[in-house]
Design a protein around this motif. Structure first.
Motif, PDB file in Angstrom:
ATOM      1  N   GLN A   1       0.755  -1.133  -0.124  1.00  0.00           N
ATOM      2  CA  GLN A   1      -0.136  -0.098  -0.037  1.00  0.00           C
ATOM      3  C   GLN A   1       0.995   1.176   0.195  1.00  0.00           C
ATOM      4  N   THR A   2       1.845   1.251   0.912  1.00  0.00           N
ATOM      5  CA  THR A   2       2.796   2.199   0.818  1.00  0.00           C
ATOM      6  C   THR A   2       3.518   2.477  -0.497  1.00  0.00           C
ATOM      7  N   ALA A   3       3.881   1.448  -1.040  1.00  0.00           N
ATOM      8  CA  ALA A   3       4.666   1.354  -2.426  1.00  0.00           C
ATOM      9  C   ALA A   3       3.424   2.055  -3.399  1.00  0.00           C
ATOM     10  N   VAL A   4       2.369   1.723  -3.387  1.00  0.00           N
ATOM     11  CA  VAL A   4       1.372   2.173  -4.424  1.00  0.00           C
ATOM     12  C   VAL A   4       1.215   3.767  -4.175  1.00  0.00           C
ATOM     13  N   PHE A   5       0.964   3.921  -2.975  1.00  0.00           N
ATOM     14  CA  PHE A   5       0.969   5.438  -2.679  1.00  0.00           C
ATOM     15  C   PHE A   5       2.304   6.275  -3.239  1.00  0.00           C
ATOM     16  N   LEU A   6       3.258   5.974  -2.794  1.00  0.00           N
ATOM     17  CA  LEU A   6       4.572   6.728  -3.284  1.00  0.00           C
ATOM     18  C   LEU A   6       4.603   6.701  -4.753  1.00  0.00           C
ATOM     19  N   SER A   7       4.290   5.535  -5.358  1.00  0.00           N
ATOM     20  CA  SER A   7       4.188   5.368  -6.774  1.00  0.00           C
ATOM     21  C   SER A   7       3.297   6.715  -7.384  1.00  0.00           C
ATOM     22  N   LYS A   8       2.152   6.904  -6.925  1.00  0.00           N
ATOM     23  CA  LYS A   8       1.074   7.718  -7.160  1.00  0.00           C
ATOM     24  C   LYS A   8       1.575   9.118  -7.244  1.00  0.00           C
ATOM     25  N   ILE A   9       2.557   9.330  -5.847  1.00  0.00           N
ATOM     26  CA  ILE A   9       2.874  10.445  -5.608  1.00  0.00           C
ATOM     27  C   ILE A   9       3.893  11.006  -6.733  1.00  0.00           C
ATOM     28  N   LEU A  10       4.961  10.060  -6.884  1.00  0.00           N
ATOM     29  CA  LEU A  10       6.081  10.242  -7.971  1.00  0.00           C
ATOM     30  C   LEU A  10       5.375  10.391  -9.447  1.00  0.00           C
ATOM     31  N   LEU A  11       4.228   9.792  -9.738  1.00  0.00           N
ATOM     32  CA  LEU A  11       3.751   9.868 -11.055  1.00  0.00           C
ATOM     33  C   LEU A  11       3.240  11.385 -11.227  1.00  0.00           C
ATOM     34  N   ASP A  12       2.474  11.919 -10.148  1.00  0.00           N
ATOM     35  CA  ASP A  12       1.766  12.977 -10.266  1.00  0.00           C
ATOM     36  C   ASP A  12       2.799  13.911 -10.212  1.00  0.00           C
ATOM     37  N   GLY A  13       4.138  14.018  -9.693  1.00  0.00           N
ATOM     38  CA  GLY A  13       5.039  14.944  -9.867  1.00  0.00           C
ATOM     39  C   GLY A  13       5.571  14.984 -11.251  1.00  0.00           C
TER      40      GLY A  13
ATOM     41  N   HIS B   1      14.636  12.759 -18.865  1.00  0.00           N
ATOM     42  CA  HIS B   1      15.027  13.589 -17.746  1.00  0.00           C
ATOM     43  C   HIS B   1      14.062  13.757 -16.600  1.00  0.00           C
ATOM     44  N   VAL B   2      12.860  13.701 -16.921  1.00  0.00           N
ATOM     45  CA  VAL B   2      11.700  13.915 -15.932  1.00  0.00           C
ATOM     46  C   VAL B   2      11.700  12.459 -15.130  1.00  0.00           C
ATOM     47  N   ALA B   3      11.605  11.494 -15.912  1.00  0.00           N
ATOM     48  CA  ALA B   3      11.465  10.193 -15.151  1.00  0.00           C
ATOM     49  C   ALA B   3      12.681   9.694 -14.302  1.00  0.00           C
ATOM     50  N   PHE B   4      13.760  10.018 -14.981  1.00  0.00           N
ATOM     51  CA  PHE B   4      15.119   9.797 -13.992  1.00  0.00           C
ATOM     52  C   PHE B   4      15.132  10.591 -12.877  1.00  0.00           C
ATOM     53  N   SER B   5      14.676  11.789 -12.917  1.00  0.00           N
ATOM     54  CA  SER B   5      14.723  12.772 -11.731  1.00  0.00           C
ATOM     55  C   SER B   5      13.867  12.191 -10.660  1.00  0.00           C
ATOM     56  N   TYR B   6      12.838  11.513 -11.097  1.00  0.00           N
ATOM     57  CA  TYR B   6      11.868  10.971  -9.955  1.00  0.00           C
ATOM     58  C   TYR B   6      12.045   9.644  -9.535  1.00  0.00           C
TER      59      TYR B   6
ATOM     60  N   PHE C   1       8.069   2.823 -16.666  1.00  0.00           N
ATOM     61  CA  PHE C   1       7.578   4.368 -16.286  1.00  0.00           C
ATOM     62  C   PHE C   1       6.481   4.700 -17.222  1.00  0.00           C
ATOM     63  N   ALA C   2       6.676   4.460 -18.628  1.00  0.00           N
ATOM     64  CA  ALA C   2       5.445   4.995 -19.417  1.00  0.00           C
ATOM     65  C   ALA C   2       4.378   4.034 -19.468  1.00  0.00           C
ATOM     66  N   GLN C   3       4.551   2.953 -19.181  1.00  0.00           N
ATOM     67  CA  GLN C   3       3.449   2.086 -18.763  1.00  0.00           C
ATOM     68  C   GLN C   3       2.553   2.535 -17.599  1.00  0.00           C
ATOM     69  N   ALA C   4       3.164   2.643 -16.554  1.00  0.00           N
ATOM     70  CA  ALA C   4       2.473   3.228 -15.414  1.00  0.00           C
ATOM     71  C   ALA C   4       1.833   4.643 -15.433  1.00  0.00           C
ATOM     72  N   TYR C   5       2.796   5.573 -16.286  1.00  0.00           N
ATOM     73  CA  TYR C   5       2.021   6.787 -16.485  1.00  0.00           C
ATOM     74  C   TYR C   5       0.701   6.601 -17.252  1.00  0.00           C
TER      75      TYR C   5
END
Length: 75
Positions: free
Chosen positions: A14-26, A40-45, A53-57
């Motif tokens: 659940q924590t991993a999913v939450f963090l993933s959403k925060i990172l994707l939102d950023g 650049h953006v993906a690596f910086s996050y 990354f593209a699949q999750a996005y």
């Protein structure tokens, strides 16, 4: 994703999913306002695999990150 690893424990996942959403939102915020490459953006996050990354996005926002970026370029 480099920063977020899936775990078999429900609290950890659940924590991993939450963090993933925060990172994707950023990344969405950055791609929709700043002209930087998707990589650049993906690596910086902390995303280390551009394909994942593209699949999750795409799953989260309904479009590939390149489309979000191209909309900024048109404005």
């Amino acid at each position: 994703m480099g920063l977020v690893r899936r775990s078999s424990g429900s609290r950890c996942s659940q924590t991993a999913v939450f963090l993933s959403k925060i990172l994707l939102d950023g990344t969405y915020q950055e791609l929709s306002t700043i002209r930087r490459s998707v990589a650049h953006v993906a690596f910086s996050y902390g995303f280390s695999d551009l394909g994942r990354f593209a699949q999750a996005y795409c799953k989260r926002f309904g479009e590939p990150p390149s489309k979000t970026l191209s909309q900024v370029a048109r404005n």
